[in-house]
Scaffold this motif. Sequence first.
Motif, PDB file in Angstrom:
ATOM      1  N   UNK A  97      51.742  35.712  36.966  1.00  0.00           N
ATOM      2  CA  UNK A  97      53.137  35.903  37.343  1.00  0.00           C
ATOM      3  C   UNK A  97      53.287  35.944  38.860  1.00  0.00           C
ATOM      4  N   UNK A  98      54.227  35.170  39.376  1.00  0.00           N
ATOM      5  CA  UNK A  98      54.481  35.110  40.812  1.00  0.00           C
ATOM      6  C   UNK A  98      55.920  35.542  41.090  1.00  0.00           C
ATOM      7  N   UNK A  99      56.082  36.428  42.081  1.00  0.00           N
ATOM      8  CA  UNK A  99      57.419  36.886  42.438  1.00  0.00           C
ATOM      9  C   UNK A  99      58.297  35.739  42.919  1.00  0.00           C
ATOM     10  N   UNK A 100      57.682  34.685  43.459  1.00  0.00           N
ATOM     11  CA  UNK A 100      58.459  33.548  43.949  1.00  0.00           C
ATOM     12  C   UNK A 100      59.259  32.891  42.825  1.00  0.00           C
ATOM     13  N   UNK A 101      58.798  33.046  41.587  1.00  0.00           N
ATOM     14  CA  UNK A 101      59.504  32.458  40.449  1.00  0.00           C
ATOM     15  C   UNK A 101      60.806  33.194  40.147  1.00  0.00           C
ATOM     16  N   UNK A 102      60.935  34.425  40.654  1.00  0.00           N
ATOM     17  CA  UNK A 102      62.092  35.246  40.326  1.00  0.00           C
ATOM     18  C   UNK A 102      63.312  34.901  41.163  1.00  0.00           C
ATOM     19  N   UNK A 159      46.968  51.363  42.333  1.00  0.00           N
ATOM     20  CA  UNK A 159      45.726  51.870  42.942  1.00  0.00           C
ATOM     21  C   UNK A 159      44.537  50.986  42.562  1.00  0.00           C
ATOM     22  N   UNK A 160      44.483  50.580  41.285  1.00  0.00           N
ATOM     23  CA  UNK A 160      43.397  49.692  40.851  1.00  0.00           C
ATOM     24  C   UNK A 160      43.455  48.351  41.563  1.00  0.00           C
ATOM     25  N   UNK A 161      44.670  47.794  41.709  1.00  0.00           N
ATOM     26  CA  UNK A 161      44.813  46.528  42.425  1.00  0.00           C
ATOM     27  C   UNK A 161      44.400  46.684  43.887  1.00  0.00           C
ATOM     28  N   UNK A 162      44.745  47.813  44.488  1.00  0.00           N
ATOM     29  CA  UNK A 162      44.372  48.064  45.877  1.00  0.00           C
ATOM     30  C   UNK A 162      42.869  48.141  46.069  1.00  0.00           C
ATOM     31  N   UNK A 163      42.180  48.770  45.119  1.00  0.00           N
ATOM     32  CA  UNK A 163      40.713  48.868  45.211  1.00  0.00           C
ATOM     33  C   UNK A 163      40.085  47.474  45.153  1.00  0.00           C
ATOM     34  N   UNK A 164      40.533  46.671  44.194  1.00  0.00           N
ATOM     35  CA  UNK A 164      39.985  45.313  44.074  1.00  0.00           C
ATOM     36  C   UNK A 164      40.298  44.500  45.328  1.00  0.00           C
ATOM     37  N   UNK A 183      47.734  43.512  37.297  1.00  0.00           N
ATOM     38  CA  UNK A 183      47.607  42.057  37.336  1.00  0.00           C
ATOM     39  C   UNK A 183      48.674  41.407  38.201  1.00  0.00           C
ATOM     40  N   UNK A 184      49.926  41.865  38.072  1.00  0.00           N
ATOM     41  CA  UNK A 184      51.015  41.300  38.871  1.00  0.00           C
ATOM     42  C   UNK A 184      50.798  41.560  40.352  1.00  0.00           C
ATOM     43  N   UNK A 185      50.340  42.770  40.695  1.00  0.00           N
ATOM     44  CA  UNK A 185      50.106  43.112  42.101  1.00  0.00           C
ATOM     45  C   UNK A 185      49.019  42.223  42.706  1.00  0.00           C
ATOM     46  N   UNK A 186      47.935  41.996  41.980  1.00  0.00           N
ATOM     47  CA  UNK A 186      46.855  41.142  42.487  1.00  0.00           C
ATOM     48  C   UNK A 186      47.320  39.691  42.616  1.00  0.00           C
ATOM     49  N   UNK A 187      48.135  39.234  41.666  1.00  0.00           N
ATOM     50  CA  UNK A 187      48.584  37.842  41.691  1.00  0.00           C
ATOM     51  C   UNK A 187      49.466  37.542  42.888  1.00  0.00           C
ATOM     52  N   UNK A 188      50.155  38.554  43.416  1.00  0.00           N
ATOM     53  CA  UNK A 188      51.146  38.316  44.466  1.00  0.00           C
ATOM     54  C   UNK A 188      50.698  38.715  45.859  1.00  0.00           C
ATOM     55  N   UNK A 189      49.452  39.172  46.007  1.00  0.00           N
ATOM     56  CA  UNK A 189      48.933  39.370  47.346  1.00  0.00           C
ATOM     57  C   UNK A 189      48.426  38.033  47.871  1.00  0.00           C
ATOM     58  N   UNK A 225      40.333  33.663  42.630  1.00  0.00           N
ATOM     59  CA  UNK A 225      40.115  32.480  41.803  1.00  0.00           C
ATOM     60  C   UNK A 225      39.094  32.750  40.693  1.00  0.00           C
ATOM     61  N   UNK A 226      37.939  33.320  41.052  1.00  0.00           N
ATOM     62  CA  UNK A 226      36.894  33.576  40.050  1.00  0.00           C
ATOM     63  C   UNK A 226      37.364  34.577  39.008  1.00  0.00           C
ATOM     64  N   UNK A 227      38.136  35.553  39.439  1.00  0.00           N
ATOM     65  CA  UNK A 227      38.622  36.580  38.514  1.00  0.00           C
ATOM     66  C   UNK A 227      39.558  35.962  37.486  1.00  0.00           C
ATOM     67  N   UNK A 228      40.466  35.118  37.942  1.00  0.00           N
ATOM     68  CA  UNK A 228      41.430  34.489  37.036  1.00  0.00           C
ATOM     69  C   UNK A 228      40.707  33.649  35.995  1.00  0.00           C
ATOM     70  N   UNK A 229      39.735  32.845  36.428  1.00  0.00           N
ATOM     71  CA  UNK A 229      39.005  31.974  35.506  1.00  0.00           C
ATOM     72  C   UNK A 229      38.236  32.796  34.480  1.00  0.00           C
ATOM     73  N   UNK A 230      37.578  33.879  34.933  1.00  0.00           N
ATOM     74  CA  UNK A 230      36.806  34.728  34.031  1.00  0.00           C
ATOM     75  C   UNK A 230      37.714  35.400  33.007  1.00  0.00           C
TER      76      UNK A 230
END
Length: 613
Positions: free
Chosen positions: A77-82, A202-207, A252-258, A264-269
């Motif tokens: 999900x990308x905020x740009x789509x909104x 917080x989880x997205x920030x750590x990753x 997931x949304x937070x990571x997708x929009x940073x 890339x590897x995370x998304x594929x996995x």
Amino acid sequence: MGEHFLIGIVCVILFGVGSQWIAWKTKLPAILLLLVAGIIAGPITGLLDPDALMGNLLAPFVSISVGIILFEGGLSLRFSELRNIGGAIIKLVSVGVVLTWIISTLSAFYLFDMNIQLAVLLGAILVVTGPTVIIPLLRQVRPTGQVSSVLRWEGIVIDPIGAMLTVLVFEVIIAGGLSEGISLALSSIFKTVFFGSLVGLAGAGIIYILLKRYLLPDFLQNPVTLMIVLVVFAVSNTLQHESGLWATTVMGIALANQKSARIHHIVEFKENLRLLLLSALFVLLAARVELANLIGSLNWQILAFLLILIFVARPLSVYLSTIGSQLNNREKLFLSWMAPRGVVAASISSLFAYELVQNGYAEAGQLVPIVFIIIISTVAIYGLSASKVARYLGVAKPTPRGFLMIGAHQWARDIAELLHDKGFKVLLADSNWSNINKARKMGLKTYYGNVLSEYAIDEINLDGIGKLLALTPNDEVNSLAVIRYKEIFGTSEVFQLAAATKAKRADQEVPDNLSGRILFDENLNFDNISTALKKGAELELVEIEQTLTQEEFDHKIKHLTPLFLIKATQEIRPYTVDFAPLPGEGDTLICLGKIEDSYITGSKQVQGQSVQN
């Protein structure tokens, strides 16, 4: 005991992954086949007993798996789509949810003679659609415009909302009093949103920090990400019951929009992991269904309930939610015909029905067969008809038969012109302006720029394009293009020229695992094709006038090298080192060489010219 456990595990993987493969081959909805496979493995054959197999681990496994699936969905999900559809999505997951909830509740109350508490619970369960069904259908249908983004956002966001509503209704039922239940529900909503958002961010920030500061080697990025997702899910659920789904979705949304850290590897996995978890979940949940209860629930009431959900609840929620949006009537109609229920409905109905029965609500046992009938029916109805409805409404993208050709030099332009004249979409991409300018003067569509750049995929319009041909003189560029675009087109649909001869450039040979399917012939690299054309070879458009055996065909084209096969059905396949089909009557070949035999007649010739790079 050990053998029984082993058979159960094997059945889950066999029926799950096998159903996915059959669905891919037959173009049928994978979820439908998974449900059928689970019923066959469980109540029909008795090969799989999920409760005996997993015991008390079943409920946590289902919850964690759904959390991971929603995290993977959030990554798309990308905020740009909104920008143009944000209002419609907000209304769909608020106004649309409430309308569906009310209509489902009233219908269940009157049709099933169900007490109001269980009717409200069933209505809350059925507000969800879910990415587990929507995303595979979107890949199959390929809707145009903003429809795809609306359905993805709605499906992913509505799952945790539906789960949260179900939890709140469940807590109200268990509380036993309306005033106490409402107070508890309002408190739970606040805690779910607050703690879920806080822990998810917080989880997205750590990753983000781990990736941005290169604190993780590549081989640990996926395991550590999975570990953090599980920790986020568990911590959020500990702070507030069933808030983990919201937390993983937000994460997931937070990571997708940073924009800085590469994921890339995370998304594929996660896409691969989602497929395995989804397969296992549906097989396990379907295997728990009691066949007698499922068959016993098939009556006119369930048919009427299904029709109300499809023809009343969904269209009403869509049209009221999209008032004032930029969606046209055709797009609204298609959105109204797309509300299949998925794994969240199956999982939460199974879990809460069991807990209610344990707490003395014997009627709750009828929730599971009703929900599974709705899931199977909606997946079958929407899945089997979605493509036809989309084409009828004119909101489906064309079948991707076209080519993205990397390299716009002379003979690439000649091939592109032949393909274009036969009705196939061709897009030539090159960073050489002279080549692009000449292609445009020939009436060919082009992309001027580096196809390996960060923004190229977003800038290139790939509608109707399903194959990549890497035709540049640089073997490394060809391989990089293949690696970049195989995620879009698939490994079987990315092609590149053979590398320079091993004798001359062995030190620059590209490994097989980093290359696409080799085009035409292992000896037809860029230099050899260019040399052949300079010496008078021609590109020929060849029509096959009668059926030939393999031996006859080999003899008749001994002076030709087939490049492309165009079937009479307008399907097209490049000839490759691993694919050399025998053409039939009415088929057409694009070849390199000269025609000399009477069985085959040439319909067009493009004279060989010097290649300008």
